[in-house]
Design a protein around this motif. Structure first.
Motif, PDB file in Angstrom:
ATOM      1  N   ASP A  42       0.843  -1.190   0.000  1.00  0.00           N
ATOM      2  CA  ASP A  42       0.000   0.000   0.000  1.00  0.00           C
ATOM      3  C   ASP A  42       0.885   1.250   0.000  1.00  0.00           C
ATOM      4  N   ARG A  53       0.094   4.377  -0.211  1.00  0.00           N
ATOM      5  CA  ARG A  53      -0.426   5.571   0.471  1.00  0.00           C
ATOM      6  C   ARG A  53      -0.222   5.523   1.988  1.00  0.00           C
ATOM      7  N   SER A  54       0.049   4.343   2.545  1.00  0.00           N
ATOM      8  CA  SER A  54       0.258   4.294   3.995  1.00  0.00           C
ATOM      9  C   SER A  54       1.740   4.429   4.338  1.00  0.00           C
ATOM     10  N   LEU A  55       2.574   4.541   3.315  1.00  0.00           N
ATOM     11  CA  LEU A  55       4.003   4.735   3.566  1.00  0.00           C
ATOM     12  C   LEU A  55       4.322   6.229   3.570  1.00  0.00           C
ATOM     13  N   PRO A  56       5.330   6.629   4.348  1.00  0.00           N
ATOM     14  CA  PRO A  56       5.651   8.068   4.386  1.00  0.00           C
ATOM     15  C   PRO A  56       6.391   8.519   3.119  1.00  0.00           C
ATOM     16  N   ARG A  91       6.689   8.944  -5.057  1.00  0.00           N
ATOM     17  CA  ARG A  91       5.821   8.041  -5.819  1.00  0.00           C
ATOM     18  C   ARG A  91       6.049   8.204  -7.319  1.00  0.00           C
ATOM     19  N   ILE A 105      -6.670  10.743  -6.300  1.00  0.00           N
ATOM     20  CA  ILE A 105      -6.260   9.363  -6.036  1.00  0.00           C
ATOM     21  C   ILE A 105      -6.770   8.945  -4.657  1.00  0.00           C
ATOM     22  N   ALA A 106      -7.579   7.860  -4.618  1.00  0.00           N
ATOM     23  CA  ALA A 106      -8.144   7.393  -3.348  1.00  0.00           C
ATOM     24  C   ALA A 106      -7.260   6.302  -2.732  1.00  0.00           C
ATOM     25  N   ALA A 107      -6.671   5.473  -3.553  1.00  0.00           N
ATOM     26  CA  ALA A 107      -5.796   4.412  -3.049  1.00  0.00           C
ATOM     27  C   ALA A 107      -4.803   4.052  -4.142  1.00  0.00           C
ATOM     28  N   GLU A 116      -1.716   1.040  -4.948  1.00  0.00           N
ATOM     29  CA  GLU A 116      -1.030  -0.169  -4.471  1.00  0.00           C
ATOM     30  C   GLU A 116      -0.097  -0.715  -5.533  1.00  0.00           C
TER      31      GLU A 116
END
Lengths: 358, 136
Positions: free
Chosen positions: B42, B44-47, B53, B97-99, B101
């Protein structure tokens, strides 16, 4: 054709496919910092769950939490969350008013006795028998006690409902307190923030629906899925902190280069919330990304901690209040906040294993 | 009129996180190639900053397959230049962008038809066939 019983059946009737569920839960799992693999299990569980009755009460507050809640997702995904829950009563959003509204609430309570989730927004004033906040002739205190009685669980949303928030800020003229200072015999989940992250509110409800249980909570009753890490822990500016690169003022070279805002008062190291990952306004940004330090609004008494622009190690006026638990450790040494956060998660996991073995 | 430099929003810089994620992808791809074990990362959960990205996206590149999914907003899915490494980007109704991966698998899960959807489709199709026979 028989009436759809589950959320999956209901949405299938509306032509919503399981791919939509998967997309929604991929977003939720990400916002909860769950492993992405959990998204599939959540989609399957949500499809077989029934809609959750929610009764939403507003007390001493500004309605910012409701405002935030209604912006929880993008238009299309938002449609989905409102299919998962049945928002049976919310004074700000419902069409009916007066006697009809009270009757709708009575009916919802009767039909969902022991099963509904009570969402409480706002603090409760206790001074002078709670006369500072009333609705339809009843004090907020009386309303809360009456509706908490038959609730499955209570979700206190916003800093006012959780810790007293702005109404309780010094000198606290109405004797305002958070919900868990009054109700002690029901499961309570605190989702603080001013306002709280919208996804933390809707995601917590979706979690209860998906897994059939309340999420793991920290010592302040906050769900670890959203409050398990400090802002600092997940902040994209953290590598600059590690390298000792700090903005010293809001218009110096460091600020322009996006360095860490610790020295201009950022409370990220002692604030537990998901702002750095979930972000705001549809995931566009969060205060630190916009160039301002974190105010620490999801921690108790954030308003009375002596200044938003003073670095954390500077003497702060907590006016007799003690910064609790892990947060206190963070004040001493922001650098160890990652270790603390990991320990919190580890402890939570250990407690879970213990509970399961018992 | 342009804003003074001190008032322009910060552009999140490169932090080096793309290197770390790239190493993880390489390791998980090895595992997938040897054992078939799938992984989802995922992003988006990484700093990671937006620049991180973008950097990762450029370094993985775009391979032979690109798919657009229209469900609760658009989703863009493509296989990177590394077979078995898929980029899955879910976009919401506002184009945000919602998610996001990285899926290390043969085919991302969201592309497969769910048995419940297939059952509903079969019922619908049978209904169309019956109606057409009745009309004849």
């Amino acid at each position: 054709m028989s009436k759809p019983q589950t959320i999956g059946e209901m949405l299938q009737e509306q032509g919503v496919s399981r791919r939509a569920f998967l997309k929604f839960t991929a977003y939720l799992a990400s916002s909860m910092a769950l492993t992405p693999q959990m998204a599939k299990a959540m989609a399957d569980n949500l499809a077989t769950a029934r809609r959750q009755s929610v009764i939403w009460l507003s007390f001493q507050e500004c309605s910012g939490c409701t405002e935030s809640f209604t912006r929880s997702f993008s238009p299309t995904l938002e449609d989905l969350i409102f299919n998962f829950i049945s928002l049976d009563y919310n004074e700000t959003l419902m069409n009916v008013s007066g006697v009809a509204a009270i009757e709708a609430r009575r009916k919802a309570v009767e039909e969902n006795k022991g099963k509904y989730i009570l969402v409480a927004e706002g603090a409760i004033p206790l001074d002078d028998d709670g006369v500072f906040s009333t609705s339809a002739g009843n004090t907020s205190l009386a309303e809360l006690k009456e509706l908490a009685k038959d609730a499955m669980a209570i979700i206190a949303v916003g800093s006012c409902a959780t810790f007293g928030g702005i109404p309780a800020a010094l000198p606290n003229p109405t004797g305002a307190v958070g919900i868990d200072q009054i109700i002690t015999d029901k499961p309570i989940i605190n989702i603080p923030g001013c306002p709280p992250i919208p996804e933390a509110m809707t995601g917590t409800i979706a979690y209860i629906l998906s897994f059939g249980k309340l999420p793991e909570l920290d010592h302040l009753k906050r769900p670890l899925i959203y409050f398990g890490n400090s802002i600092h822990d997940r902040c994209y500016r953290r590598p600059f902190y590690e390298r000792g690169l700090f903005a010293k003022s809001f218009d110096d070279e460091g600020a322009r280069k996006g360095w860490c805002l610790y020295e201009v008062g950022c409370k990220g190291p002692v604030t537990y919330n998901a702002c750095a990952t979930v972000k705001w306004n549809g995931g566009i940004t969060f205060p630190i990304q916009s160039g301002h330090g974190c105010l620490g609004c999801s921690e108790p008494n954030f308003w009375d901690k002596g200044g938003f622009y003073k670095p954390i190690p500077a003497p702060i006026n907590t006016v007799g209040k003690v910064v609790a638990g892990a947060a206190a450790a963070g004040v001493v040494a922001g650098a160890v906040s990652a270790t603390i956060a990991r320990a919190r998660k580890k402890n939570a996991a250990k407690n879970k294993v213990k509970e399961e073995n018992q | 009129m342009s804003l003074p430099e001190s008032l322009t929003p910060c552009t999140p810089p490169l932090t080096g996180m793309a290197d770390s994620v790239l190493s993880e992808i390489a390791e998980r791809l090895q595992v997938f190639a040897l054992s078939g074990e799938e992984t989802v990362i995922d992003l988006r959960s990484l700093p990671m900053s937006n620049a991180d990205r973008n950097d990762l996206e450029v370094r993985l590149g775009r391979g032979e397959v690109e798919i657009k999914l229209y469900v609760s907003g658009q989703s863009d899915i493509w296989e990177t230049t590394f077979a078995g490494v898929w980029w899955v980007r879910h976009i919401d109704g506002d184009g945000r962008i919602a998610a996001e991966e990285i899926n290390i698998t043969s085919v991302p899960d969201i592309l497969r038809a769910h048995p419940d959807d297939a059952r509903a489709a079969a019922t619908r199709l049978a209904g169309i066939n019956t109606k057409e026979s009745d009309d004849v």
